[in-house]
Design an enzyme around this catalytic site. Structure first.
Site, PDB file in Angstrom:
ATOM      1  N   ASN A  10       0.880  -1.173   0.000  1.00 27.16           N
ATOM      2  CA  ASN A  10       0.000   0.000   0.000  1.00 27.16           C
ATOM      3  C   ASN A  10       0.915   1.220   0.000  1.00 27.16           C
ATOM      4  OD1 ASN A  10      -1.785   2.042   0.477  1.00 27.16           O
ATOM      5  ND2 ASN A  10      -2.737   1.106   2.281  1.00 27.16           N
ATOM      6  N   ARG A  94      -2.689  -2.183  -3.317  1.00 21.64           N
ATOM      7  CA  ARG A  94      -3.892  -1.372  -3.123  1.00 21.64           C
ATOM      8  C   ARG A  94      -3.792  -0.208  -4.108  1.00 21.64           C
ATOM      9  NH1 ARG A  94      -5.092   3.249   1.065  1.00 21.64           N
ATOM     10  NH2 ARG A  94      -7.297   3.515   0.632  1.00 21.64           N
ATOM     11  N   HIS A 183     -12.623   3.151   0.330  1.00 23.35           N
ATOM     12  CA  HIS A 183     -12.598   2.216   1.460  1.00 23.35           C
ATOM     13  C   HIS A 183     -13.354   0.924   1.118  1.00 23.35           C
ATOM     14  CE1 HIS A 183     -12.260   5.795   4.491  1.00 23.35           C
ATOM     15  NE2 HIS A 183     -11.063   5.317   4.213  1.00 23.35           N
ATOM     16  N   LEU A 212     -14.457   4.403  10.283  1.00 24.70           N
ATOM     17  CA  LEU A 212     -14.082   5.671  10.919  1.00 24.70           C
ATOM     18  C   LEU A 212     -12.614   5.623  11.320  1.00 24.70           C
ATOM     19  CD1 LEU A 212     -17.221   6.021  13.263  1.00 24.70           C
ATOM     20  CD2 LEU A 212     -16.986   6.675  10.855  1.00 24.70           C
ATOM     21  N   ASN A 214      -8.763   8.017  10.132  1.00 23.37           N
ATOM     22  CA  ASN A 214      -8.443   9.400   9.790  1.00 23.37           C
ATOM     23  C   ASN A 214      -9.279   9.816   8.591  1.00 23.37           C
ATOM     24  OD1 ASN A 214      -7.074  11.736  10.451  1.00 23.37           O
ATOM     25  ND2 ASN A 214      -5.556  11.369   8.857  1.00 23.37           N
ATOM     26  N   ARG A 244     -10.218  16.253   6.647  1.00 22.63           N
ATOM     27  CA  ARG A 244     -11.063  16.621   5.498  1.00 22.63           C
ATOM     28  C   ARG A 244     -12.419  17.116   5.991  1.00 22.63           C
ATOM     29  NH1 ARG A 244     -10.156  11.004   3.099  1.00 22.63           N
ATOM     30  NH2 ARG A 244      -7.987  11.086   2.434  1.00 22.63           N
ATOM     31  N   ARG A 288      -7.986  10.426  19.752  1.00 24.52           N
ATOM     32  CA  ARG A 288      -7.538  10.176  21.136  1.00 24.52           C
ATOM     33  C   ARG A 288      -7.206  11.476  21.843  1.00 24.52           C
ATOM     34  NH1 ARG A 288      -3.530   5.653  19.120  1.00 24.52           N
ATOM     35  NH2 ARG A 288      -3.528   7.226  17.524  1.00 24.52           N
ATOM     36  N   ILE A 339     -10.961   4.717  14.773  1.00 26.13           N
ATOM     37  CA  ILE A 339     -11.929   5.306  15.711  1.00 26.13           C
ATOM     38  C   ILE A 339     -13.086   4.334  15.958  1.00 26.13           C
ATOM     39  CG2 ILE A 339     -13.529   7.236  16.094  1.00 26.13           C
ATOM     40  CD1 ILE A 339     -11.675   8.967  14.310  1.00 26.13           C
ATOM     41  N   GLU A 399      -7.771  -4.864   5.495  1.00 23.67           N
ATOM     42  CA  GLU A 399      -7.766  -4.685   4.039  1.00 23.67           C
ATOM     43  C   GLU A 399      -6.655  -5.522   3.390  1.00 23.67           C
ATOM     44  OE1 GLU A 399      -7.910  -0.602   5.414  1.00 23.67           O
ATOM     45  OE2 GLU A 399      -8.668  -0.073   3.441  1.00 23.67           O
TER      46      GLU A 399
HETATM   47  P1  AMP Z   1      -6.919   4.821  11.055  1.00 25.68           P
HETATM   48  O1  AMP Z   1      -6.857   5.886   9.977  1.00 25.68           O
HETATM   49  O2  AMP Z   1      -7.925   3.759  10.773  1.00 25.68           O
HETATM   50  O3  AMP Z   1      -5.570   4.287  11.433  1.00 25.68           O
HETATM   51  O4  AMP Z   1      -7.460   5.564  12.387  1.00 25.68           O
HETATM   52  C1  AMP Z   1      -6.788   6.638  12.960  1.00 25.68           C
HETATM   53  C2  AMP Z   1      -7.709   7.274  13.996  1.00 25.68           C
HETATM   54  O5  AMP Z   1      -8.075   6.305  14.992  1.00 25.68           O
HETATM   55  C3  AMP Z   1      -7.068   8.450  14.732  1.00 25.68           C
HETATM   56  O6  AMP Z   1      -7.972   9.535  14.789  1.00 25.68           O
HETATM   57  C4  AMP Z   1      -6.852   7.878  16.112  1.00 25.68           C
HETATM   58  O7  AMP Z   1      -6.925   8.888  17.100  1.00 25.68           O
HETATM   59  C5  AMP Z   1      -8.039   6.940  16.246  1.00 25.68           C
HETATM   60  N1  AMP Z   1      -7.844   6.011  17.364  1.00 25.68           N
HETATM   61  C6  AMP Z   1      -6.948   5.022  17.467  1.00 25.68           C
HETATM   62  N2  AMP Z   1      -7.034   4.457  18.706  1.00 25.68           N
HETATM   63  C7  AMP Z   1      -8.007   5.120  19.386  1.00 25.68           C
HETATM   64  C8  AMP Z   1      -8.575   5.027  20.685  1.00 25.68           C
HETATM   65  N3  AMP Z   1      -8.141   4.129  21.570  1.00 25.68           N
HETATM   66  N4  AMP Z   1      -9.567   5.878  21.032  1.00 25.68           N
HETATM   67  C9  AMP Z   1     -10.005   6.798  20.151  1.00 25.68           C
HETATM   68  N5  AMP Z   1      -9.526   6.931  18.902  1.00 25.68           N
HETATM   69  C10 AMP Z   1      -8.533   6.120  18.520  1.00 25.68           C
END
Ligand code: AMP
Length: 412
Positions: A10, A94, A183, A212, A214, A244, A288, A339, A399
């Protein structure tokens, strides 16, 4: 070859995420990330999974300028040291945008590469970097077949009424301006997992999937197929995301350019990189950080963190509710992505705003289902107005596994 493996790549603008997966046994032998490529901070991190004593991680700082090709060459060296190269039978990539041409994984040849390049007009930030990965892998793994798995492919089943914009039809006809959705690999994976948990074929499942991370998107799946999704021609449309903006009045763009003197490049940066959770909180795009700041107290930072999270959750709830227009029954609502998989607070907020649909969350299982745990978080009494019982699932997405499995299927 005994239990062959697929190398999954990726490639982002400054990173290469990779894993070596045996699709049949669903075993990840190795995974890792090269990031900050072409900068002084370039590094590569490799996790070795296959060891029964546990996962060990090796991180190396790299000498700059260190590009995608060098990162992949370094990976080949590690694969050779670990005696893994001979296990790999193909490379699965990807690729973000497949336009209307690709609804299935595709063996990459020169024609496919030039089509991916052509489609860069629809995904200028993504397709060119995906091609860098493909070209680098062709050099590094000259004898292996390369397969493209498209992020848009799962959404190619959307009907015209869902993918057309309310703009003159010739813009679709002549310039391919329509909604594509992204996605797709993740939505497909989690839907498939839920079908297994429901003990039903995917083809008879009706689901709403909220990825959900980034980047965020919500997809509605009818009889196993995507029939609508929140992202559009680009990943900028839909719910609000980390940086975004999601849906906005297109008139804002004219206002920014004509009245406030923004250039188009500045508008692009503003809406893609400086908006969303980051833009409203003025603090961070990281959920977080925002949750922690919100819970800390009553200063301005915590008020803005709460505001950003409130807008985020409300818009996702609205998107989920709007998809009731596409279904007559619902087997489940899925949360996935960083998230969706980890934030019990965000999930609780979203479901609390869907009480009209009689959605109710179980607080105990919601709190327990985090950090890699999967499961149902619906309250016993949660039932939408349609007759079928609705369940809310938290599913960790994968994925890479889908790319490995689809690549292996294509080869066989
Ligand atoms: P991704 O793009 O799928 O890797 O997700 C990234 C997002 O997941 C970021 O906004 C992180 O803050 C959120 N995230 C990861 N772990 C947690 C957690 N324990 N609580 C809240 N948000 C989280």
């Amino acid at each position: 070859m005994n239990n062959p493996a697929i190398l999954v790549i990726n490639c982002g603008s400054s990173s290469v995420k990779f894993s070596v997966i045996q699709p049949e046994s669903e075993t990840t032998l190795l995974s890792g990330l090269a990031e900050c490529l072409t900068t002084e901070d370039a590094s590569i991190k490799i996790k070795y999974h296959a060891n029964s004593e546990g996962i060990s991680t090796k991180t190396k700082a790299l000498a700059a300028p260190y590009d995608h090709q060098e990162a992949l060459n370094n990976l080949v060296k590690q694969l050779n040291i670990l005696n893994l190269v001979q296990n790999i039978c193909a490379v699965g990539h990807r690729v973000v945008h497949g336009g209307e041409l690709y609804s299935q994984p595709t063996l990459i040849n020169e024609d496919v590469k030039s089509t991916i390049e052509n489609l860069a007009k629809l995904a200028p930030l993504h397709n060119p970097t995906n091609l860098i990965g493909i070209n680098a892998c062709e050099k590094a793994f000259a004898s292996l077949p390369q397969i493209a798995v498209f992020d848009t492919a799962f959404h190619q089943t959307m009907p015209e009424k869902a993918y057309l914009y309310g703009i003159p039809f010739e813009l679709y006809n002549q310039h391919s301006i329509r909604r594509y959705g992204f996605h797709g690999t993740s939505h497909y994976f989690v839907a498939n997992q839920v079908a297994k948990l429901l003990n039903k074929p995917l083809a008879s499942c009706n689901l709403i999937s909220a990825h959900l991370g980034n980047g965020c998107s919500v997809t509605v799946i009818k009889n196993g197929e995507s029939v609508d999704t929140s992202m559009g021609m680009t990943p900028l449309e839909g719910v609000m995301m980390g940086t975004r903006c999601g849906d906005i009045d297109a008139g804002i763009i004219f206002h920014l350019v004509e009245r406030l003197g923004y250039t188009l490049e500045q508008v692009d940066t503003l809406l893609n990189k400086k908006s969303g959770l980051l833009g409203i909180s003025q603090l961070s795009n990281d959920c977080r950080t925002l949750e922690t700041t919100m819970l800390e107290g009553k200063n301005n930072d915590s008020a803005l963190a709460k505001l950003a999270l409130d807008v985020f959750c409300y818009r996702i709830a609205k998107s989920i509710a709007s998809f009731s227009a596409s279904l007559t029954e619902l087997d489940g609502l899925i949360f996935t992505g960083g998230i969706g998989e980890n934030s019990s607070w965000v999930r609780q907020q979203i479901i609390a705003q869907l009480s009209l649909l009689n959605f109710k969350i179980c607080d105990v299982s919601n709190l327990a289902t985090r950090f890699g745990a999967s499961g149902n978080i619906a309250a016993e009494s949660s039932r939408p107005s349609s007759l079928s019982l609705s369940l809310f699932w938290v599913i960790a997405t994968n994925e890479e596994l889908v790319i490995a499995q689809q690549s292996a299927l294509l080869l066989s």
